[in-house]
Design a protein around this motif. Structure first.
Motif, PDB file in Angstrom:
ATOM      1  N   HIS A  91       0.824  -1.210   0.000  1.00  0.00           N
ATOM      2  CA  HIS A  91       0.000   0.000   0.000  1.00  0.00           C
ATOM      3  C   HIS A  91       0.860   1.264   0.000  1.00  0.00           C
ATOM      4  CE1 HIS A  91      -3.895  -2.098   1.518  1.00  0.00           C
ATOM      5  NE2 HIS A  91      -3.251  -2.797   0.613  1.00  0.00           N
ATOM      6  N   SER A 152      -0.699  -7.311   2.688  1.00  0.00           N
ATOM      7  CA  SER A 152      -1.847  -6.698   2.030  1.00  0.00           C
ATOM      8  C   SER A 152      -3.136  -7.002   2.779  1.00  0.00           C
ATOM      9  CB  SER A 152      -1.946  -7.205   0.592  1.00  0.00           C
ATOM     10  OG  SER A 152      -3.034  -6.618  -0.085  1.00  0.00           O
ATOM     11  N   TYR A 155      -3.924  -4.895   5.864  1.00  0.00           N
ATOM     12  CA  TYR A 155      -4.486  -3.567   5.619  1.00  0.00           C
ATOM     13  C   TYR A 155      -5.961  -3.660   5.250  1.00  0.00           C
ATOM     14  CZ  TYR A 155       0.233  -1.583   5.503  1.00  0.00           C
ATOM     15  OH  TYR A 155       1.510  -1.184   5.815  1.00  0.00           O
ATOM     16  N   LEU A 159      -7.624  -1.777  -1.711  1.00  0.00           N
ATOM     17  CA  LEU A 159      -6.278  -2.056  -2.205  1.00  0.00           C
ATOM     18  C   LEU A 159      -5.921  -3.530  -2.038  1.00  0.00           C
ATOM     19  CD1 LEU A 159      -4.281   1.072  -1.000  1.00  0.00           C
ATOM     20  CD2 LEU A 159      -4.800   0.418  -3.341  1.00  0.00           C
TER      21      LEU A 159
END
Length: 235
Positions: A91, A152, A155, A159
């Motif tokens: 990100h 990933s 988060y 995204l």
């Protein structure tokens, strides 16, 4: 037949590059992704033009045609695609150098050892280099689906969804390349040189043009989240 495929590849990749740049998102937060996705088919177009013109197209001792520009193409384009995935996984986190160096190093090793396999006349040597190339390829997948996927997922959000879908799409398409290599003239010779060139052309279009367009659409959906992160980073 092969010349037609190579010329087709040059035209499709050239037009694809222009279309991806024209249609891709260009806000500050995602502009670099658009640049990457439009550059990839431009490099591929250069490779197809070189192969069509016969530049660095050699013949192995047993008469097999070796398209060396193809490996140069992969040596540039696959690291670019992987860099885009790393940026998505983290990100846009600035501390991404370790993952990036590791995955690009494995990718480059995979391509170079694949080339060594292709140019080797001895069948045993060719098999050894092919298997070592596959080992490096497995390392690329291990990073994509291991630590990068975990980061990933931690988060979450749009995204993470873009990373998961983009990685899945590329992973599936890329798996076909070593299969075609093994079955083609460079490997066991199960399929003809012309068939191999056409199949790789189709895979290239899917992996570079179609993927670039679809990835761009996913980034548009994630653009608000990227924009917020960009604003916080610059604050």
């Amino acid at each position: 037949m092969e010349k037609t495929a190579l010329l087709t590849g040059f035209v499709v990749m050239s037009l694809g590059s222009l279309a991806l740049y024209a249609k891709g998102p260009k806000s500050n937060a995602v502009r670099h992704h658009t640049q990457i996705h439009s550059l990839v088919p431009f490099i591929a177009a250069t490779s197809y033009l070189a192969m069509y013109l016969g530049t660095m197209v050699l013949t192995r001792q047993d008469g097999v045609t070796l398209y060396l520009p193809r490996y140069a193409d992969w040596l540039f384009t696959t690291p670019l695609l992987l860099a885009g995935l790393v940026a998505l996984a983290l990100h846009e986190h600035p501390r991404q150098g370790g993952y990036l160096v590791a995955i690009i190093g494995l990718d480059a090793l995979m391509i170079v050892t694949g080339l060594l396999s292709a140019i080797s006349f001895d069948g045993t040597v060719r098999l050894v280099w092919f298997l070592w190339s596959c080992a490096a390829f497995a390392g690329v997948y291990a990073i994509l689906w291991g630590p990068l996927r975990q980061r990933s997922a931690s988060y979450g959000g749009a995204l993470d969804e873009a990373y998961r879908k983009n990685t899945t799409q590329l992973s599936v398409v890329w798996l076909a390349y070593p299969v075609v290599f093994a079955l083609g003239p460079e490997g066991f010779g199960t399929i003809s040189s012309a068939a191999s060139v056409w199949i790789i052309l189709i895979l290239d279009v899917v992996a570079k043009v179609v993927y670039g367009y679809v990835a761009g659409e996913r980034l548009k959906a994630a653009e608000p989240e990227l924009q917020r992160r960009e604003e916080r980073r610059l604050a």
